[in-house]
Write a protein that holds these residues in place. Structure first.
Motif, PDB file in Angstrom:
ATOM      1  N   GLU A  35     -67.194 -32.158  47.557  1.00 17.82           N
ATOM      2  CA  GLU A  35     -68.065 -31.784  48.659  1.00 17.82           C
ATOM      3  C   GLU A  35     -67.533 -32.276  50.004  1.00 17.82           C
ATOM      4  O   GLU A  35     -67.053 -33.397  50.111  1.00 17.82           O
ATOM      5  N   SER A  49     -77.080 -33.391  45.753  1.00 20.51           N
ATOM      6  CA  SER A  49     -78.213 -32.466  45.817  1.00 20.51           C
ATOM      7  C   SER A  49     -77.965 -31.148  45.101  1.00 20.51           C
ATOM      8  O   SER A  49     -78.906 -30.487  44.657  1.00 20.51           O
ATOM      9  N   ASN A  50     -76.701 -30.746  44.971  1.00 23.95           N
ATOM     10  CA  ASN A  50     -76.414 -29.473  44.311  1.00 23.95           C
ATOM     11  C   ASN A  50     -76.005 -29.645  42.847  1.00 23.95           C
ATOM     12  O   ASN A  50     -75.631 -28.673  42.184  1.00 23.95           O
ATOM     13  N   ASN A 152     -69.693 -29.245  41.217  1.00 24.26           N
ATOM     14  CA  ASN A 152     -70.088 -28.208  42.160  1.00 24.26           C
ATOM     15  C   ASN A 152     -69.730 -26.853  41.558  1.00 24.26           C
ATOM     16  O   ASN A 152     -69.306 -26.772  40.398  1.00 24.26           O
TER      17      ASN A 152
END
Length: 279
Positions: A35, A49-50, A152
């Motif tokens: 990220e 958060s993802n 991710n």
């Protein structure tokens, strides 16, 4: 005896990529996507958060076994205390037959996902914080370590447990899957490994080696697990260096993560982890 917590991590040199990817991710020189940190957001908003699989405060409980070249299966247990030059002691490990366990036998490896940056002196650290606990039958923790994982839409990459006997796994391919998730997808990366990871009980070497890793999604199949039959991508991976070859066959489910890990170690032995429970 003083308990020692092992801290381990990898920092990646980053390079420039296409704009649509660069808006969200930083890509290391071998293609691992992490990220991109937004300074207006908290660490957890940026990095965690993802996440779908490795979400904060979740625990993944794994069984394991080690099998030597003769086909004999073992677990590890707490060994003798070894005095370190700094003045503290660290418990060594020893093998125990899988059928004759005692209260100091390590029977479960727990992966816990944590909140916050585990390495506050590295403000641009962008991996999800995870910790491993080596749980004995007595209910006590034999050892623990803090490290990182990346999850991710582009890839899932995770440090394996690497304390005490599990230090041998530093020489194996790490659990890693990369988009697109389909049979035939191939990728690679590399890692330099110092001789502080060597041990006469599997292999000693001097100086730094470089592991060259190759991965391929070779199958998509239903496997029987503690959670029922799950469809998993099967990834075959090899690591080659001047000291030899290691392998990893991993089974990955997009909701449960790495369900099963089958390692072949540098000395020809094997180690198998299987996900038993999620808390």
């Amino acid at each position: 005896m003083k308990t020692i917590k092992y801290i381990s991590f990898i920092l990646f040199p980053f390079l420039v990529v296409s704009q649509n990817v660069a808006d969200k991710y930083v890509i290391d020189e071998d293609g691992i996507a992490g990220e991109k940190l937004d300074p207006s957001k908290t660490y957890d908003q940026n990095v965690n958060s993802n996440n779908i699989i490795y979400t904060s405060r979740k625990k993944f409980m794994f069984s394991y076994y080690y099998q030597n070249a003769k086909g004999e299966r073992f677990l590890i247990k707490k060994g003798k205390d070894i005095l370190q030059p700094e003045g503290y002691t660290v418990a060594d490990w020893e093998f125990v037959d899988s059928h004759t366990q005692d209260k100091e036998t390590v029977h479960t490896i727990s992966l816990q996902v944590n909140l916050g940056n585990p390495f506050t002196d590295i403000p641009d650290y962008n991996q999800t914080s995870i910790s491993y606990e080596y749980l004995m039958k007595s209910g006590e923790i034999f050892n623990m370590e803090t490290t990182g994982a990346i999850e991710n839409k582009m890839n899932v990459w995770i440090h394996p447990p690497r304390s005490s006997f599990f230090q041998v796994l530093e020489l194996n391919p790490f659990p890693y899957i990369k988009e697109p998730y389909k049979i035939g997808t191939k990728w690679s990366w590399k890692l330099q490994i110092g001789d502080h990871w060597s041990d006469k009980r599997w292999l000693e070497w001097k100086g730094v080696i470089e592991n060259l890793y190759t991965y391929e999604i070779v199958d998509k199949k239903m496997i029987t697990t503690r959670f029922g039959n799950l469809e998993c991508f099967v990834i075959n991976a090899k690591a080659n260096s001047r000291i030899g070859e290691t392998t990893l066959r991993s089974y990955f489910n997009p909701l449960f993560g790495f369900i099963k890990l089958e390692y072949q170690n540098i000395d020809g032995s094997t180690m198998v982890f299987e996900l038993e429970k999620i808390e």
